[in-house]
Design a protein around this motif. Structure first.
Motif, short mmCIF file in Angstrom:
data_model
loop_
_atom_site.label_atom_id
_atom_site.label_comp_id
_atom_site.label_asym_id
_atom_site.label_seq_id
_atom_site.Cartn_x
_atom_site.Cartn_y
_atom_site.Cartn_z
N GLY A 208 0.81 -1.21 0.00
CA GLY A 208 0.00 0.00 0.00
C GLY A 208 0.83 1.25 0.00
N GLN A 209 2.09 1.15 0.44
CA GLN A 209 2.98 2.30 0.44
C GLN A 209 3.89 2.29 -0.78
N VAL A 210 4.30 3.50 -1.19
CA VAL A 210 5.26 3.69 -2.27
C VAL A 210 6.36 4.59 -1.73
N GLY A 211 7.60 4.26 -2.03
CA GLY A 211 8.73 5.04 -1.55
C GLY A 211 9.52 5.65 -2.69
N GLU A 357 -1.79 10.53 -0.39
CA GLU A 357 -0.63 11.33 0.01
C GLU A 357 0.12 10.71 1.18
N GLY A 358 -0.61 10.16 2.14
CA GLY A 358 0.03 9.58 3.31
C GLY A 358 0.77 8.29 3.05
N ASN A 359 0.54 7.69 1.90
CA ASN A 359 1.19 6.42 1.56
C ASN A 359 2.40 6.58 0.66
N VAL A 360 2.77 7.82 0.34
CA VAL A 360 4.01 8.07 -0.41
C VAL A 360 5.05 8.53 0.61
N VAL A 361 6.05 7.68 0.84
CA VAL A 361 7.04 7.95 1.88
C VAL A 361 8.37 8.35 1.27
N GLU A 362 9.12 9.12 2.03
CA GLU A 362 10.45 9.55 1.60
C GLU A 362 11.45 8.43 1.93
N MET A 363 12.09 7.90 0.89
CA MET A 363 13.06 6.83 1.08
C MET A 363 14.40 7.40 1.51
N GLY A 381 15.27 10.25 -15.35
CA GLY A 381 14.55 9.08 -14.87
C GLY A 381 14.09 9.21 -13.43
N VAL A 382 13.07 8.43 -13.09
CA VAL A 382 12.61 8.31 -11.71
C VAL A 382 12.31 6.84 -11.44
N TYR A 383 12.80 6.40 -10.28
CA TYR A 383 12.65 5.01 -9.85
C TYR A 383 12.01 5.03 -8.47
N PHE A 384 11.03 4.15 -8.24
CA PHE A 384 10.36 4.15 -6.94
C PHE A 384 10.12 2.73 -6.46
N PHE A 385 9.97 2.60 -5.15
CA PHE A 385 9.71 1.31 -4.51
C PHE A 385 8.21 1.15 -4.27
N VAL A 386 7.74 -0.10 -4.39
CA VAL A 386 6.36 -0.46 -4.10
C VAL A 386 6.38 -1.47 -2.95
N GLY A 387 5.77 -1.11 -1.82
CA GLY A 387 5.77 -1.99 -0.66
C GLY A 387 5.14 -3.34 -0.97
N SER A 388 5.77 -4.41 -0.44
CA SER A 388 5.28 -5.76 -0.77
C SER A 388 5.08 -6.65 0.44
#
Length: 431
Positions: A208-211, A357-363, A381-388
């Protein structure tokens, strides 16, 4: 003109056209393709393939792209697959990338679709597992491609889908990693995107979170080999020879002091790790040679060069003191992954729209590496993490990527599909 007629004309001019298309709903589109995304993920998980051997995976990808009416190019960098979707309206060009390869890991998840594949990797018999989640990346990007192709006429611009082999590394040391080889073979020669986007499922975040973060996000990865040469002798008479095992052990401990006492890791992180130590064939023979192989992770080019120079000097000085020799070879596998600041600022609201908004976290800066950096060094480019990691499981204690127990919560597939779709749609529509 009569007032009533004038009013009707003005109303027709300012009212929305009955033929105007509503904006594409990323959440609805992602939800619609989820049954297929789930099926692709499970199929690919059960049939993992190591880098440069993703033959079956590439066929699954190419077959689906053809069903979407696309014309995939295959065989790029051995097994890579690329296809371009042209929207019905003019607009920018973007590339979306997924890596395809698995790892030499024997699976211990107990899943009903767990891998039972065995193979040989660099001379060793190994199991093969999608222990890093690349099968999820492939399934997500196929889902994104399916959703975008269904809205082709409403899209502004063009999208290149890049399915990359060998992110984890080629089967033989010294060969080129997949992203660089794709670029060397001209993947962006005729289609140079304005931006490239990638994602990675990540056990360190809950589902549910993305970093994401602006600037340096993932480390550069170097593979180093240290060869210490001594002089073979009987194990009962070490003074008659030069013991390379002892010298290599001294060098290994010296490298840890190097990082702890000589490098300012408060400025940027750095990690120097040995993963292999090989020497000798018999309990009572001191061998001629000892060999260590490991990795260096850095975020700053000057710091990287400084550490390599200190490592080489440390190794040579320890070896010289004992009458041995030491040779250090360093191969750069991937540069640091640096998210373009302006593009990150543009993407962050898209991620917030996708997951809240609350589920996008600063890595923080993460010392794992990714050859997505090769693409992001060519275009922004932009690369992001998807919580698993599943609800109720502490991500700090969950088996991390590359573990034989790495267990992906499949709800992350929908989150990843939705997030990448929103990023792509917003960029194409200039929102």
């Amino acid at each position: 003109m009569r007032p009533s007629l004038l009013a009707a004309v003005l109303a027709a001019l300012i009212a929305p056209s009955v033929h105007a298309q509503a904006p594409i709903d990323a959440a609805a589109a992602a939800n619609a393709v989820q049954p297929r995304v789930l099926a692709w993920r499970r199929d690919l998980h059960q049939h993992p393939e190591l880098g440069n051997h993703e033959v079956r995976t590439a066929k699954v990808v190419a077959d689906q792209l053809r069903r979407l009416g696309l014309e995939p190019r295959t065989g790029i960098a051995h097994t890579g697959v690329v296809a371009v979707l042209k929207g019905g309206k003019p607009g920018p060009r973007i590339a979306l990338r997924a890596d395809m390869d698995a790892l030499p890991v024997t699976e211990q998840t107990g899943l009903p679709f767990a891998s039972k594949v065995k193979t040989t990797y660099r001379g060793q018999d190994v199991g093969v597992m999608h222990a890093c989640g690349h099968e999820a990346h492939v399934a997500i990007l196929l889902g994104v491609a399916t959703a975008l192709a269904a809205q082709k006429e409403n899209l502004a611009g063009e999208v290149m889908f890049v399915f990359q082999p060998s992110e984890e590394g080629p089967p033989n040391a010294g060969e080129t990693f997949g992203a660089k080889l794709m670029l060397d073979e001209g993947v962006f020669r005729d289609f140079k995107p304005d931006a490239v986007f990638g994602l990675h499922v990540w056990a360190g975040l809950p589902v549910g979170q993305v970093g994401v973060r602006s600037g340096p996000m993932l480390a550069a990865a170097d593979e180093w080999t240290l060869t210490v040469r001594g002089r073979q002798t009987h194990g009962s008479r070490p003074w008659d020879g030069v013991d390379p095992i002892t010298v290599a052990a001294q060098i290994l401990l010296g490298t840890q002091s190097l990082i702890a006492r000589q490098v300012n890791i408060a400025a940027t992180p750095a990690v120097l790790t040995a993963g292999q130590f090989n020497a000798g064939v018999r309990f009572n023979i001191i061998p001629d040679e000892a060999r260590m192989v490991g990795t260096l992770r850095t975020f700053d080019t000057a710091q990287r060069e400084d550490i390599i120079a200190r490592f080489r000097r440390t190794a040579e000085d320890f070896a010289h003191a004992s009458g041995a020799t030491a040779t250090l070879d360093v191969a750069g596998n991937a540069p640091a992954t640096v998210n373009d600041p302006a593009l990150t600022a543009r993407v962050r609201p898209s991620l917030q729209r996708a997951v809240g908004e609350g589920n996008v976290v600063e890595m923080p800066m993460v010392t794992v590496a990714e050859d997505f950096a090769q693409f992001a060094n060519t275009v922004p480019g932009v690369y992001f993490f998807v919580g698993s990691t599943s609800p109720g499981v502490d991500p700090a204690k969950a088996p991390i990527n590359h573990s034989p127990q790495f267990l992906l919560d499949e709800a992350s597939l929908e989150v990843g599909t939705r997030a990448m779709l929103q990023v792509a749609l917003d960029y194409l529509q200039h929102q």
